[in-house]
Design a protein around this motif. Structure first.
Motif: not given
Length: 164
Positions: A47-50, A53-55, A58-60
């Motif tokens: 869950t944390v890794l997912t 990854g989604l967070a 916006p950074w990208l």
């Protein structure tokens, strides 16, 4: 009639095997883990890794729109020498582990494949137009990407599985 359900989660442990490539060669073998907090920790980690990854999406977008088109690097030679040095180390470690019959070669092979992909990407993206770019593409197509593919196949092949 009551039935119990056992989880099929596997963990990896190092054990000593005295047969094969020599006495005391460490091998990675599967060991069944009893139903405990391990599956819960795996679900939480997933869950944390997912979420992380989604967070990053916006950074990208922020990076792509906010970074300058060009930049000057003070340690350019060290950057490329270091990356290629890590690739050489990965190839060397993978070869030595394979020679010993050590299944940990799957780890070094996977890491080396990732380094080769990064090298191909940055070579082509940072090359100057013209002959530098053509050379970077040729290196990527005929050296780095095929070697990364071979390392990936090797990592999958060498990954320990029960009964193997």
């Amino acid at each position: 009639m009551a039935s119990t359900r056992l989880t099929g989660v596997l963990s990896l442990r190092l054990v000593r095997v005295d047969a094969g490539s020599g006495p005391g060669v460490p091998r990675i073998l599967p060991k069944a883990t009893p139903a405990s907090t391990f599956p819960m920790l795996l679900r939480r980690a997933a869950t944390v890794l997912t979420v992380l990854g989604l967070a990053m999406i916006p950074w990208l977008v922020f990076l792509h729109n906010g970074l300058p088109a060009t930049a000057q690097a003070l340690r350019w030679a060290w950057t490329w020498t270091g990356l290629d040095g890590f690739e050489a180390l990965g190839l060397l470690c993978t070869g030595l582990l394979l020679r010993r019959g050590d299944r940990r070669a799957c780890l070094t092979s996977a890491a080396t494949a990732a380094l080769l992909l990064v090298d191909a990407w940055f070579d082509t993206m940072t090359a100057a137009p013209g002959s530098d770019f053509r050379l970077a593409v040729l290196m990527a197509v005929f050296a780095e990407l095929p070697l990364a593919g071979a390392c990936t196949v090797l990592a999958i092949w060498a990954f320990p599985r029960p009964g193997r």
